[in-house]
Motif scaffolding. Structure first.
Motif, short mmCIF file in Angstrom:
data_model
loop_
_atom_site.label_atom_id
_atom_site.label_comp_id
_atom_site.label_asym_id
_atom_site.label_seq_id
_atom_site.Cartn_x
_atom_site.Cartn_y
_atom_site.Cartn_z
N GLY A 87 44.82 29.74 39.54
CA GLY A 87 45.58 30.79 38.86
C GLY A 87 45.42 32.18 39.43
N HIS A 88 45.18 32.26 40.75
CA HIS A 88 45.17 33.60 41.36
C HIS A 88 46.52 34.27 41.06
N SER A 89 46.51 35.57 40.89
CA SER A 89 47.76 36.25 40.50
C SER A 89 48.85 36.07 41.55
N GLY A 142 31.60 39.18 42.34
CA GLY A 142 32.98 39.52 42.68
C GLY A 142 33.73 38.41 43.39
N LEU A 143 35.04 38.43 43.20
CA LEU A 143 35.96 37.63 44.01
C LEU A 143 36.62 38.64 44.94
N VAL A 144 36.43 38.42 46.24
CA VAL A 144 36.72 39.49 47.20
C VAL A 144 37.76 39.04 48.21
N GLY A 145 38.85 39.78 48.33
CA GLY A 145 39.88 39.47 49.31
C GLY A 145 39.63 40.22 50.61
N GLY A 146 40.30 41.34 50.78
CA GLY A 146 40.27 42.10 52.04
C GLY A 146 38.89 42.30 52.64
N ALA A 147 37.94 42.73 51.82
CA ALA A 147 36.61 43.06 52.37
C ALA A 147 35.83 41.80 52.79
N ALA A 196 44.85 46.25 40.95
CA ALA A 196 43.71 46.60 41.82
C ALA A 196 43.58 45.66 43.01
N ILE A 197 44.44 44.62 43.07
CA ILE A 197 44.29 43.62 44.15
C ILE A 197 44.98 44.09 45.41
N GLY A 198 44.19 44.27 46.46
CA GLY A 198 44.74 44.63 47.76
C GLY A 198 45.35 46.02 47.80
N THR A 199 45.12 46.80 46.77
CA THR A 199 45.75 48.12 46.68
C THR A 199 44.79 49.24 47.06
N TYR A 249 37.98 38.06 36.58
CA TYR A 249 38.93 39.05 36.05
C TYR A 249 39.46 39.87 37.22
N GLU A 250 40.76 39.79 37.46
CA GLU A 250 41.36 40.50 38.57
C GLU A 250 42.59 41.27 38.10
N PRO A 251 42.40 42.54 37.75
CA PRO A 251 43.57 43.34 37.38
C PRO A 251 44.53 43.41 38.57
N GLY A 282 37.39 41.07 40.41
CA GLY A 282 38.12 41.09 41.68
C GLY A 282 39.17 42.18 41.67
N GLY A 283 39.28 42.87 42.79
CA GLY A 283 40.27 43.95 42.91
C GLY A 283 39.67 45.07 43.73
N SER A 284 39.89 44.98 45.07
CA SER A 284 39.40 46.02 45.99
C SER A 284 37.89 46.26 45.90
N VAL A 285 37.13 45.17 45.73
CA VAL A 285 35.67 45.29 45.87
C VAL A 285 35.37 45.53 47.34
N TRP A 328 39.75 34.26 51.58
CA TRP A 328 40.38 34.65 52.85
C TRP A 328 41.90 34.69 52.76
N LYS A 329 42.45 34.10 51.70
CA LYS A 329 43.92 34.00 51.57
C LYS A 329 44.51 33.38 52.83
N MET A 330 45.68 33.83 53.29
CA MET A 330 46.32 33.22 54.47
C MET A 330 46.04 34.10 55.69
C1 PEP Z 1 41.74 38.79 45.60
O1 PEP Z 1 42.67 38.43 46.29
O2 PEP Z 1 41.23 37.99 44.82
C2 PEP Z 1 41.30 40.18 45.72
C3 PEP Z 1 40.53 40.64 44.77
O3 PEP Z 1 41.76 40.87 46.81
P1 PEP Z 1 41.22 42.33 47.27
O4 PEP Z 1 39.71 42.26 47.26
O5 PEP Z 1 41.78 42.50 48.65
O6 PEP Z 1 41.74 43.31 46.30
#
Ligand code: PEP
Length: 254
Positions: A96-98, A233-238, A173-176, A168-170, A213-216, A10-12
């Protein structure tokens, strides 16, 4: 089969009541969580205990912290220790999140300390690695991620490494909204497994879950997760939209 994992980061984001509504909507959805599958919610620190009581030992569901400090205790105002997480029964911690590496100057050696502290308290690190865009464009991403693993994980013994989940989170691709293609993800995950195998042997490497992880999103999760070395997956926005995250959970390999 390796554990297949859908982890929400969920981040912040979200107030407590918004977070509870989101979680309630997910829990009330038609979820199919198989024997070898796990759903993990990495929520902000102040919501950990409330989230725990909502999830209340539901089969296959776990809570994660998004970070911890690399020292055990002391004069580190505003920080949260691994002992504190352990004392409230947290089972996972993202390490170690980017965004931590970039905005909070976390180094591979600090991450090594965090990994050790987590393992000592039976908290599973979800260890993030991944390259920035310029490294991908220069074609040196394989070497880059191998160094991240080497410097933060490869002091672990064979028993300990099996307790790690890798994400693995390029960074590009994160949040982009720019997802790695399923082929790019598979290629890197196979590389990471080979790097693990070179250090620990394939029997051990094949037991370690490697998440992408990266815009899944709901509409690309199935294709990504169907790759042989992509274990979820490790999922942020979605993960902030119930219907999307439910689709992602239900796309895990059975
Ligand atoms: C993340 O923050 O780990 C991530 C992958 O974010 P998003 O899914 O929004 O790209």
């Amino acid at each position: 089969m390796r554990k297949q994992i859908a982890a929400a980061n969920w981040k912040m984001n979200k107030s407590l009541s918004e977070g509870k509504d989101l979680l309630a909507e997910i829990l009330n959805s038609d979820l199919s969580i198989g024997q070898n599958q796990e759903v993990i919610f990495a929520v902000p620190f102040p919501y950990l205990m409330e989230t725990q009581s909502m999830i209340g030992g539901k089969s296959g569901m776990f809570i994660s912290a998004q970070n911890c400090h690399h020292k055990t205790a002391g004069a580190y105002t505003g920080e949260v220790s691994v002992d504190m997480l352990s004392s409230i029964g947290i089972q996972y911690c993202i390490i170690g999140h980017s965004e931590r590496r970039e905005y909070f100057a976390e180094t591979n050696s600090m991450l090594l300390e965090k990994v050790n502290l987590c393992l000592a308290k039976n908290i599973t690190p979800i260890f993030c690695c991944g390259e920035p865009l310029q490294i991908r464009e220069s074609g040196t991403q394989n070497e880059y991620v191998a160094v991240q693993l080497n410097e933060s994980l490869f002091q672990l013994d064979a028993d300990q490494i099996q307790k790690i989940v890798i994400a693995y989170e390029p960074i590009w691709a994160i949040g982009t909204g720019k997802t790695a293609t399923a082929e790019q993800a598979q290629e890197m995950h196979a590389h990471l497994r080979n790097v693990l195998s070179a250090r620990y042997g394939m029997e051990i490497a094949s037991k370690i879950s490697i998440l992408y992880g990266g815009s899944v999103k709901g509409n690309n999760a199935s294709e990504l997760f169907s790759q042989p070395d992509v274990d979820g997956g490790l999922v942020g926005g979605a993960s902030l939209i119930a219907s999307e995250f439910v689709q992602i959970i239900n796309a895990l390999k059975k």
